[in-house]
Every structure is written in C-alpha cells, then in structure tokens.
Design a protein around this motif. Structure first.
Motif, PDB file in Angstrom:
ATOM      1  N   TRP A  77     -11.321  -7.347   8.626  1.00 45.90           N
ATOM      2  CA  TRP A  77     -10.129  -6.507   8.727  1.00 45.90           C
ATOM      3  C   TRP A  77      -9.679  -5.553   8.374  1.00 45.90           C
ATOM      4  CZ3 TRP A  77      -7.279  -5.082   4.114  1.00 45.90           C
ATOM      5  CH2 TRP A  77      -6.821  -5.749   3.756  1.00 45.90           C
ATOM      6  N   LYS A  78     -11.078  -5.420   7.213  1.00 43.88           N
ATOM      7  CA  LYS A  78     -10.745  -4.224   6.188  1.00 43.88           C
ATOM      8  C   LYS A  78     -11.410  -3.353   7.264  1.00 43.88           C
ATOM      9  CE  LYS A  78     -11.025  -4.613   1.291  1.00 43.88           C
ATOM     10  NZ  LYS A  78     -12.064  -4.225   0.432  1.00 43.88           N
ATOM     11  N   ILE A 138       3.000  -3.856   4.594  1.00 48.18           N
ATOM     12  CA  ILE A 138       4.261  -3.368   4.189  1.00 48.18           C
ATOM     13  C   ILE A 138       4.693  -2.491   3.232  1.00 48.18           C
ATOM     14  CG2 ILE A 138       5.122  -5.205   2.385  1.00 48.18           C
ATOM     15  CD1 ILE A 138       3.551  -7.687   2.582  1.00 48.18           C
ATOM     16  N   PRO A 139       5.929  -1.699   2.986  1.00 48.56           N
ATOM     17  CA  PRO A 139       6.233  -0.943   3.201  1.00 48.56           C
ATOM     18  C   PRO A 139       6.904  -1.069   1.605  1.00 48.56           C
ATOM     19  CG  PRO A 139       7.740  -1.362   4.542  1.00 48.56           C
ATOM     20  CD  PRO A 139       6.366  -2.592   4.824  1.00 48.56           C
ATOM     21  N   LEU A 140       6.238  -0.398   0.561  1.00 45.99           N
ATOM     22  CA  LEU A 140       6.440   0.026  -0.741  1.00 45.99           C
ATOM     23  C   LEU A 140       6.979   1.185  -1.078  1.00 45.99           C
ATOM     24  CD1 LEU A 140       3.525  -1.653  -2.648  1.00 45.99           C
ATOM     25  CD2 LEU A 140       5.580  -3.577  -1.686  1.00 45.99           C
ATOM     26  N   GLU A 141       7.764   1.301  -2.770  1.00 43.54           N
ATOM     27  CA  GLU A 141       8.271   2.542  -2.794  1.00 43.54           C
ATOM     28  C   GLU A 141       6.716   3.712  -2.399  1.00 43.54           C
ATOM     29  OE1 GLU A 141      11.041   2.429  -4.586  1.00 43.54           O
ATOM     30  OE2 GLU A 141      10.567   5.188  -4.676  1.00 43.54           O
ATOM     31  N   ARG A 142       7.537   4.542  -1.846  1.00 41.40           N
ATOM     32  CA  ARG A 142       5.587   5.661  -1.488  1.00 41.40           C
ATOM     33  C   ARG A 142       4.591   4.913  -1.190  1.00 41.40           C
ATOM     34  NH1 ARG A 142       8.615  10.709  -4.246  1.00 41.40           N
ATOM     35  NH2 ARG A 142      11.124  10.225  -2.502  1.00 41.40           N
ATOM     36  N   SER A 143       4.467   4.421  -0.463  1.00 38.90           N
ATOM     37  CA  SER A 143       3.593   2.874  -0.297  1.00 38.90           C
ATOM     38  C   SER A 143       3.438   2.394   0.693  1.00 38.90           C
ATOM     39  CB  SER A 143       2.770   2.910  -1.546  1.00 38.90           C
ATOM     40  OG  SER A 143       2.658   1.733  -1.507  1.00 38.90           O
ATOM     41  N   ILE A 144       1.927   2.089   1.667  1.00 38.39           N
ATOM     42  CA  ILE A 144       2.752   0.611   1.894  1.00 38.39           C
ATOM     43  C   ILE A 144       1.256   0.496   1.565  1.00 38.39           C
ATOM     44  CG2 ILE A 144       3.411   1.696   4.573  1.00 38.39           C
ATOM     45  CD1 ILE A 144       0.667   2.691   5.210  1.00 38.39           C
ATOM     46  N   VAL A 145       0.871  -1.211   2.119  1.00 36.83           N
ATOM     47  CA  VAL A 145      -0.613  -1.927   1.065  1.00 36.83           C
ATOM     48  C   VAL A 145      -0.820  -2.975   2.021  1.00 36.83           C
ATOM     49  CG1 VAL A 145       1.240  -3.557   0.110  1.00 36.83           C
ATOM     50  CG2 VAL A 145      -1.130  -3.290  -0.706  1.00 36.83           C
ATOM     51  N   VAL A 146      -1.618  -3.239   2.882  1.00 33.59           N
ATOM     52  CA  VAL A 146      -2.292  -4.017   3.363  1.00 33.59           C
ATOM     53  C   VAL A 146      -3.064  -5.068   2.952  1.00 33.59           C
ATOM     54  CG1 VAL A 146      -3.645  -4.413   5.829  1.00 33.59           C
ATOM     55  CG2 VAL A 146      -2.314  -2.503   5.227  1.00 33.59           C
ATOM     56  N   GLU A 147      -2.364  -5.858   3.239  1.00 37.08           N
ATOM     57  CA  GLU A 147      -2.639  -8.022   2.283  1.00 37.08           C
ATOM     58  C   GLU A 147      -3.159  -8.945   2.954  1.00 37.08           C
ATOM     59  OE1 GLU A 147      -0.228  -7.350  -0.956  1.00 37.08           O
ATOM     60  OE2 GLU A 147       1.563  -8.445  -0.241  1.00 37.08           O
ATOM     61  N   GLU A 155      -8.486   1.497  -2.291  1.00 44.48           N
ATOM     62  CA  GLU A 155      -9.439   0.668  -1.817  1.00 44.48           C
ATOM     63  C   GLU A 155      -9.655  -0.829  -3.017  1.00 44.48           C
ATOM     64  OE1 GLU A 155     -12.278   0.543   0.804  1.00 44.48           O
ATOM     65  OE2 GLU A 155     -12.863  -1.182   0.737  1.00 44.48           O
ATOM     66  N   ARG A 156      -8.899  -2.288  -2.550  1.00 45.36           N
ATOM     67  CA  ARG A 156      -9.263  -3.167  -4.101  1.00 45.36           C
ATOM     68  C   ARG A 156      -9.704  -4.305  -3.007  1.00 45.36           C
ATOM     69  NH1 ARG A 156      -4.795  -3.388  -7.834  1.00 45.36           N
ATOM     70  NH2 ARG A 156      -3.934  -0.937  -7.700  1.00 45.36           N
ATOM     71  N   HIS A 157     -10.604  -5.148  -3.974  1.00 42.12           N
ATOM     72  CA  HIS A 157     -11.253  -6.226  -3.248  1.00 42.12           C
ATOM     73  C   HIS A 157     -11.110  -6.650  -1.963  1.00 42.12           C
ATOM     74  CE1 HIS A 157     -12.989  -6.407  -6.937  1.00 42.12           C
ATOM     75  NE2 HIS A 157     -13.845  -5.738  -6.761  1.00 42.12           N
ATOM     76  N   CYS A 158      -9.060  -7.311  -1.749  1.00 46.37           N
ATOM     77  CA  CYS A 158      -8.946  -8.019  -0.918  1.00 46.37           C
ATOM     78  C   CYS A 158      -7.049  -7.293  -0.286  1.00 46.37           C
ATOM     79  CB  CYS A 158      -8.608  -9.075  -1.872  1.00 46.37           C
ATOM     80  SG  CYS A 158      -9.643 -10.106  -2.201  1.00 46.37           S
TER      81      CYS A 158
END
Ligand SMILES: O=P(O)(O)OC[C@H]1O[C@H](O[C@H]2O[C@H](CO)[C@@H](O)[C@H](O)[C@H]2O)[C@H](O)[C@@H](O)[C@@H]1O
Length: 903
Positions: free
Chosen positions: A739-740, A802-811, A761-764
């Motif tokens: 998916w990355k 997912i939308p977070l405070e001033r960011s979105i995270v894909v996990e 970018e993190r590992h996951c």
C-alpha cells in the motif's frame, strides 16, 4: 417519554368551508371561530372529475366520483372513516401536486410573492432578474391572487381538521402500524399544515387551529410565513436539493442547483421547526427528524438542547460525494444532519456516500459505524423502510377494489398488462420506460395487439419539457400500433383513486419501475403484496421490472428483473421476459421477493430505528466527558492493593509527558516521569508498557533509563516485550510495502500542490503534515482530497487515511494500539504465571480509545479490575477521567507505586 416525529407535512390539515363552496365531510366536526356568515344554497360542485377511460357497462357500475352536493363521506376514507394513506412514494391520489400548496380552493392562497425575495429587491433588478430566472426555467411566484377580502373570508369561515393529502405516506403508515402493534406509545407529530397561513395571521382562528391540532390530534403545528415556506419547499427543496440528491448533476446547463436567495428560506423553516421542538421538549423525549426538507433541524436543536436524543432519517437517496460537493451550502447541510445522535439511510450505498462525503468535506474521521467529531460520535446506519401489509390487506379487500377489478378484467380481456404510477419528473424515468416499451413493440411484433402499458403520471410543479416529450412518445407508439380495438399505451396524466390503484396492482402482469434514482420505492412492495392471488388467482406472481437505481433493489437480491433504465434494449428484453416467463419461475421469484417485503415492514423499520437510537444515545452519552466520573485515586489504590498481577498500558505523549508534534525532535522525558515508571517497576507484580505513535528507535532512546519497560511503537505495529531487547513487528511487511507504493505518488502529488506541507514516512504509516503550510485553509482542502484519494485507491488493502489536527495519517486498519495491547495481555495470561487481575489503561487520544474499549469489554471474569482513564477533552470510552492532565496521571501512578509497599 414522547417521540416527536418531525416531518415537513403533518398528517392532518385544515379544510375551510367557504360560503358557496363544497363542504368536506371526513372525520371531525366543523368549527367556527367567529360567527358564521349566511350560507346560501350550495351549488352542486363536482370535484376532481376524473375522465374515465373505461366505458361503463350497465351491469357493472364503476364507483362514482363523489360530489359535494350533500354531506358526502371522504372518498379516500375507508368504512371506518379512516383516510387511506395512498401509495407510499407518491402521496395521495387527490393530491394534484402542482396545486397542492396554496392552490386548493378550500385553503388560503399564498402571500409568498409579496414582497419579492430580498436578494432580488436588494439588487434593484427585480424584473430583469425574474426574466433571467424565467429563461433558466426557474418558477417564480405567481402574481398575487389574494386580497384583504380573501383573508377576511378565511378568517371567518368554518373549518375542520381533515387528513392531509401531502407528505410521506410510507412514514405515516409505519408510525400507525407501530402504534397499532403497541410498539409506540406516546408520540407527537411536528410539522406544517401544508397550506399558506399568512391569511390567518393575528386571528383567533389560527390559535384555535393550533390548539385543536395539539389537544385532539397530538400534532404540533409549525407556522412559517408563506414566503418562507414557498422559498423553502418550492424552491430550495424542489429545485436544488431534490435534483441533486437524485443525481441531476448540477454541471448540467439546465441545472438550478446554484447558490441563490432561497437558502435563507430553507434556514428559516428549519429554524421554525427547531424552535417548536425546543419549546416542547422535556428531558427523556426523543426527537426524530425526517427527510431532506429538514436537514438543518438536528443541528439547530442540538445547539439549544445539547442533551437531547435526536435521530435523523433520510428517505430519499444520498448521492456520491462528487455530486453532493457541488452544493454551495454542503458544509452547513452536513453539519445540520450531524446534530443527530443517529443518522439513518435507506440502504448501505447511501450510508457509504454520506460517510465519505463527511470525511471529504468536513475533514472528519469516518468509520464504518459513524462519524467521529471533535466532541462526540455520531452513529450512521441504514435500514430500509417498508409497507404495512395489515392495513394494505384490509383496503385491498374492499368492495370498490373488487368493482374496479371486474371493470378492468372486462376491459382488458385477453391482454397482458404492464402497469406503472409515477411522478412525472425526470428522476422517475417515465421517458425511458416509454422508449423501452416502444422498442419492445418494434422488436416483438408478436406482442403487438396483446400487451398494454398503463402509465399513470402525476404532474409535478416542475415545469419542464418532459411533459411534452412523454406525450409525444405516447402519441407515436399509439399511432404506430393502435387500431379501433387496441391501444398499446394508456397514458393517464392525472391520478387515480386508491381503489383503482389497488385494482391496477392486482390485475397487472408486470410492474415497471425505471427511476433514474429513487430513495426506496414502496409501490413495488405494494405490487408484490397485491400479487398474492387472493383476489384474482389467475393473475398472480406477476413480474417486477425494477431499476437498479431504486433503493428497493438492494433488498431484492436480483430476484426482480433488474434494469438499467438508460439501457433501452435491456429494458425491452425485461418486458419480454416478464411476459414470457414460466409460471414456475414467476412463482419462485415472487416468493423470494414477497419474503423480502414481509420481512421489511414499516412497523419493523420504525421500531428498529428507535431502538438503535436508544443504543447509540446511551453509548454516546456514556462517552461524553461530563458524564464520565473523575478518577478516584483511593478507589484505584484499593484495587491495586488487592491484586497480585498487574498490567499498565500507558500512552506516552499527552499522558506521561506533555504532547509534542511528531515531526519535532522528541523532547527529553522529564525526570519525574522516568522516576515514577521505575518506582512502579520496583514491584515485581507490575508490568508496564508505554504505547506511542513514535518509531521503535525513538522510544528506545527515551526510555533507555527505564529497564524492564515494555514498549508499543508506531501505534501498535511494533512491540518490545518487557524484559526483552527485541522488537516484534506485528504488521505484515509485504502488505505495508504494497500500500505504501500506492500511497506514495498520491502524497507526492498533493505535496507539490500544498506549499509548506511535508511528508513523514514511518515503517508502517505515512503522515501528511500541513501545519507549516502557507495557506492553511487551502492546505486543509488539499489534505482532505488527498485522504479521499488514498481511501479510494487503497480500499481493498486494509489501510485508511484519517484526518488529524493539521495532518492526515495513513495507517493500517489491522494493527493498532489495541491489537498490540491485546497481544501483550494474551501472552502474559498464557505465560503460566497466573491471571492478570489489575489492568490500567491511561491515554488521551483517538488511538487510545480503542484500547479503552477493549479493556472495558474484557469483563470481570477475565480481569478482576480494569481501570480505563482518559485525560483528553474528547468524548471517551474510558470509565474515568483525570482533570489535571499529565500531572494528575503522574500523581496517581506515584500513589500506586507508593501503595506497593503497604500491600
Ligand atoms: O415530494 P416531497 O414532498 O418533497 O417528498 C418527497 C417524497 O417523499 C416520500 O418519498 C420518499 O420516501 C419514501 C418512503 O421512505 C421512499 O420510498 C421514496 O423513495 C422517497 O422519495 C413521499 O412518499 C413522496 O410522495 C414524496 O414525493
């Protein structure tokens, strides 16, 4: 506890007996507020002189159209005087939709056009603007046809409350059935009278009507000015919302879905509803708001009554986010709906669209269960409405229906009948149906002379070329194949009464629904019911040709003849199939379809929604910060001291230390935190895990001076067991890499269009940060677009944005703090060192909520003491809160560590 059923039109309205005009005499006594004027001899007036298609025979007398010469029973009431709720999707047969509001002779005329809409007047371009709108096909208020004397006549006329012919029949039938079955005790309708009321302003009569509605009929009347109602209903609802919700794409040059002055009338009417509800609401009452006319009401009520239990159900379709986002007031509409505790749709497709639309437009987290707002959760669900077979059965067996059946049997002897009753507006697809039928006759000469399409078409306020087009097609088909004894299309551009309708559904060989879009379509349910063969055994198990774009289709599992109304060949083929299908096949299909209808009744829908609302509310209410008790340290200390094996799962940033953005270099942990963790670990009965979104290496570095501490990194994708130096990767690496690869180019695309944003970018996981963006608002829009693209592209890969405070995270969806905590708990429980009897989870964020939920559900048998503590300001699953933030948590842990000694 009262349930307020809020719908634009009340089930009752007012009938005025004007001097020299026909008297309506259904249930209820005529009232007179002021002295009656002298009544002259009433002329004989015939209402609704439906021209009959059928030549009456001396031996069979068709039911007569009633006259009002004498006191006549309501032609649409049954023997008990109860008015029949006509076909659920279309309204009453006496409802000439174009004249319904402000057009009835026995109700006041509208003042809607006086003065002209503010926006127009303000610009001083009234005439010009009106012409311009006229050219665009917008219907402008007609010239004023009332006068002071008109108002006086109504103000002094006798009146009575009668059953209304406008509104949602499906809803009323469902409420009636639930009440009849004892599943709904106290309820009150909230709605308008469906007629202009300016003429009654300032009169005693208005007050009397309101009082009678409330005291004798349990109905709260919402009054709004004629101008507000007209702008709301005829304009904003009918010209903007209705087409857009049914995919009449606003990009179309003929579309009227532009932002215009009618929005403010929509707001005003919704506000009038909200005010009425708020004024009458008592603690424990339920507010259930219905349909697209009242989208803002839940939000408006919530503002005044934060504690209220509010449900909202949308009866019509909810379009894809691509269509919905064309609405200028899209945010306001969604926020209005989200004022509810539970938002319901007819079918899963609309629910999906709504969740996706909220996530894209409002930039909020959408889960399969609902919408996570800043301060509360809104449940979202689907449950299809149905019919009331019990009352339908009663009406179907009435004498008038049987009379009409005989007439039609005689008239259409030897013919196969395809029947339909639709509103003549674009979304109902009448044009497509006729073209398909024409194609069918062209392709199958063997059926010419043997098949008849009976199309009943109800006019609408929509002035369009559709009317002319449809009439042209009818003429063309009839002139091609008719002869003196045969007419292939019987086109009734008027409504029929209820008995004729039921007879039509009973005698049909097929019902054909070709809606381009439709919320549900209960006509098809009524048809299937009438096809049980109890009145006409030789005409049973007729086929159902049903558009795949009608909500109902999702209940029928393709046992109907499913069609795409734009595919004329397929529709023509479905007609052939319907007519040529073997009796066995027809029976097989009918049984399955009828089973679905019997399972999804209106009463079931009604009670199921209210039960779901109850569950949603108590779940959400429990989670409201203000209703979660403060953590009692003595109480926890007591439990701690009683236990022999303890597990602590503690969030890091925001819980053990103050929160710092993930992109910043990790702050050195304050010594106090490290000391307390070490103190806790001095007791051998304690195992402590710290969980975080940080990478493994970062956590290792921070906690290097706390030996024997367990760590959960990257929100559950990595775990380092206590007393171990090894990290276990929980997530499936190949899946992550796949998916990355899909997400990377999407992120890059949006990064290039968002100056100042950055990708981490993190590992996951991947994170798109825009707190440093040059234009935060534009960046938020880009981020939300980006999240939608990721969610669309990676739908099948168990990953979400997912939308977070001033960011979105894909996990990943499958590896979370919860799955990690669960694994730790299970491994410890299986280690043979005895059960864990004390579990404490402390956190402040969205991810921690999942751990709270898991821990709470373990139950006493699994872990004797489970303590879940939240220190955020959001609604929470935790069973306790600490109000002094990080310092409160540290104090509590310190006291526990100190309590070890005394154990
Ligand atoms: O024409 P309106 O006054 O604006 O109301 C719209 C329609 O509402 C009702 O139909 C909707 O609800 C039905 C039952 O849930 C559903 O089957 C249908 O698909 C929806 O459109 C009402 O029955 C219709 O008469 C109204 O036109």
């Amino acid at each position: 506890m009262t349930v307020f059923i809020c719908s634009l039109f009340l089930p009752k309205t007012v009938h005025f007996n004007l001097p020299g005009q026909p008297r309506r005499t259904s249930s209820g006594l005529e009232r007179r507020t002021t002295a009656p004027t002298t009544t002259k001899v009433k002329p004989k007036v015939t209402i609704d002189p439906t021209p009959s298609l059928f030549t009456p025979r001396p031996d069979i007398t068709p039911p007569q159209t009633p006259t009002y010469e004498e006191e006549q029973p309501d032609p649409f009431a049954n023997e008990d005087g109860i008015r029949v709720q006509f076909p659920n999707d279309l309204g009453s047969p006496s409802d000439k939709i174009s004249t319904a509001w402000g057009g009835r002779f026995n109700q006041p005329k509208s003042r809607a056009n006086s003065p002209p809409p503010a926006a127009i007047a303000e610009h001083g371009r009234t005439v010009e603007k009106a012409r311009e709108l006229g050219r665009q096909g917008v219907i402008q208020p007609k010239p004023l046809v009332r006068s002071e004397s008109h108002d006086r006549v109504f103000a002094s006329a006798g009146w009575k409350i009668v059953d209304a012919d406008q509104g949602n029949g499906g809803l009323r039938n469902a409420a009636d059935a639930a009440a009849r079955e004892g599943k709904l005790s106290e309820y009150t309708w909230v709605g308008t009278l469906g007629m202009p009321t300016d003429a009654l302003d300032g009169t005693q009569q208005k007050q009397d009507i309101e009082d009678t509605m409330a005291t004798e009929h349990d109905m709260l009347t919402v009054f709004c000015s004629d101008k507000d109602f007209d702008g709301h209903y005829a304009h904003f609802c009918k010209q903007i919302l209705w087409p857009v919700f049914h995919y009449q794409i606003p990009d179309n040059p003929k579309s009227k879905a532009y932002e215009d002055h009618s929005w403010k009338y929509y707001v005003n009417v919704c506000q009038a509803f909200a005010d009425k509800i708020v004024k009458n609401w008592k603690r424990g009452d339920v507010v259930w708001v219905h349909d697209y006319h009242l989208l803002l009401v839940p939000g408006m009520v919530r503002q005044k009554l934060p504690e209220a239990k509010i449900g909202f159900f949308l009866h019509v379709a909810f379009p894809s986010s691509e269509v919905f986002r064309c609405l200028a007031v899209r945010k306001e509409l969604l926020e209005g709906m989200l004022g509810a505790n539970l938002v319901g749709f007819q079918i899963p497709e609309y629910t999906r669209h709504f969740l996706q639309t909220c996530s894209r437009i409002l930039n909020v987290e959408a889960t399969t269960e609902g919408i996570e707002l800043e301060d509360r959760f809104v449940d979202v669900t689907d449950m299809a409405i149905g019919i009331d077979p019990v009352s339908l059965g009663k009406h179907r067996d009435e004498e008038n229906v049987i009379k009409w059946l005989k007439i039609m049997q005689e008239r259409y002897k030897g013919k196969r009948l395809i029947v339909a009753r639709d509103k003549l507006d674009h979304v109902r697809g009448v044009r497509q149906k006729l073209l398909s039928y024409e194609l069918f006759l062209n392709k199958h000469p063997e059926w010419r002379g043997h098949t008849v399409l009976i199309q009943v078409a109800l006019s609408t306020s929509e002035k369009s070329d559709l009317d002319a087009t449809v009439s042209d097609i009818v003429t063309r088909v009839n002139s091609s194949w008719a002869n003196l004894a045969y007419q292939p299309v019987v086109y009734l551009k008027q409504d029929i009464d209820y008995a004729q309708y039921l007879a039509l559904l009973t005698i049909a060989d097929a019902l054909m629904i070709t809606s381009q879009r439709e919320g549900m379509n209960l006509t098809s349910h009524e048809y299937l019911f009438c096809q049980d063969g109890s009145l006409l055994p030789e005409k049973k198990h007729g086929s159902l040709i049903l558009s795949e774009f009608a909500g109902t289709a999702s209940l029928f599992n393709k046992n109907e003849l499913s069609v795409n109304p734009w595919d004329y060949r397929q529709c023509a083929e479905a007609i052939r199939q319907a007519l040529e299908m073997s009796p066995e096949e027809k029976k097989r299909r009918w049984e399955l379809l009828h089973g679905a209808v019997a399972q999804h009744t209106g009463s079931h829908w009604f009670t199921e929604f209210l039960t779901h609302l109850e569950t949603s509310y108590s779940g959400q209410h429990k989670r409201d910060q203000t209703s979660v008790p403060r953590l009692s340290i003595p109480n926890v200390v007591g439990k701690y001291q009683q236990s022999k094996r303890r597990l602590f799962v503690l969030d890091y940033e925001g819980t053990l230390v103050s929160w710092g953005p993930l992109t910043q270099i990790i702050p050195v942990s304050p010594q106090r935190t490290l000391d307390i963790l070490n103190d806790l670990l001095l007791d051998e009965r304690n195992t402590v895990y710290v969980m975080s979104g940080r990478r493994p290496k970062e956590l290792e570095r921070v906690f290097r001076r706390v030996p024997n501490l367990g760590l959960i990194a990257e929100n559950g994708c990595f775990v380092k067991a206590a007393q171990s130096d090894e990290w276990t990767e929980m997530a499936d690496r190949t899946q992550i890499e796949t998916w990355k690869e899909a997400v990377r180019p999407i992120f890059t695309y949006f990064l290039e269009r968002t100056p100042g944003a950055e990708i981490e970018e993190r590992h996951c996981s991947f994170q798109f940060h825009y707190h440093g963006a040059e234009d935060i608002e534009a960046a938020a829009r880009q981020a939300s677009e980006c999240a939608s693209h990721v969610n669309d592209a990676c739908e099948s890969q168990r990953v979400h944005a997912i939308p977070l405070e001033r960011s979105i995270v894909v996990e990943p969806i499958d590896w979370t703090k919860k799955t990690a905590a669960k694994k730790v708990f299970e491994d410890m429980s299986a280690s043979g060192e005895g059960p864990i009897d004390f579990l404490m989870v402390v956190g402040d964020g969205r991810e921690d909520e999942k751990v709270f939920k898991w821990a709470n559900y373990l139950g006493e048998k699994t872990v004797q003491h489970a303590v879940t503590v939240n220190l955020g300001s959001r609604s929470t699953e935790a069973t306790a809160t600490v109000t002094q933030g990080v310092s409160g948590v540290l104090t509590c842990l310190q006291k526990l560590a100190a309590a070890s000694g005394g154990a």
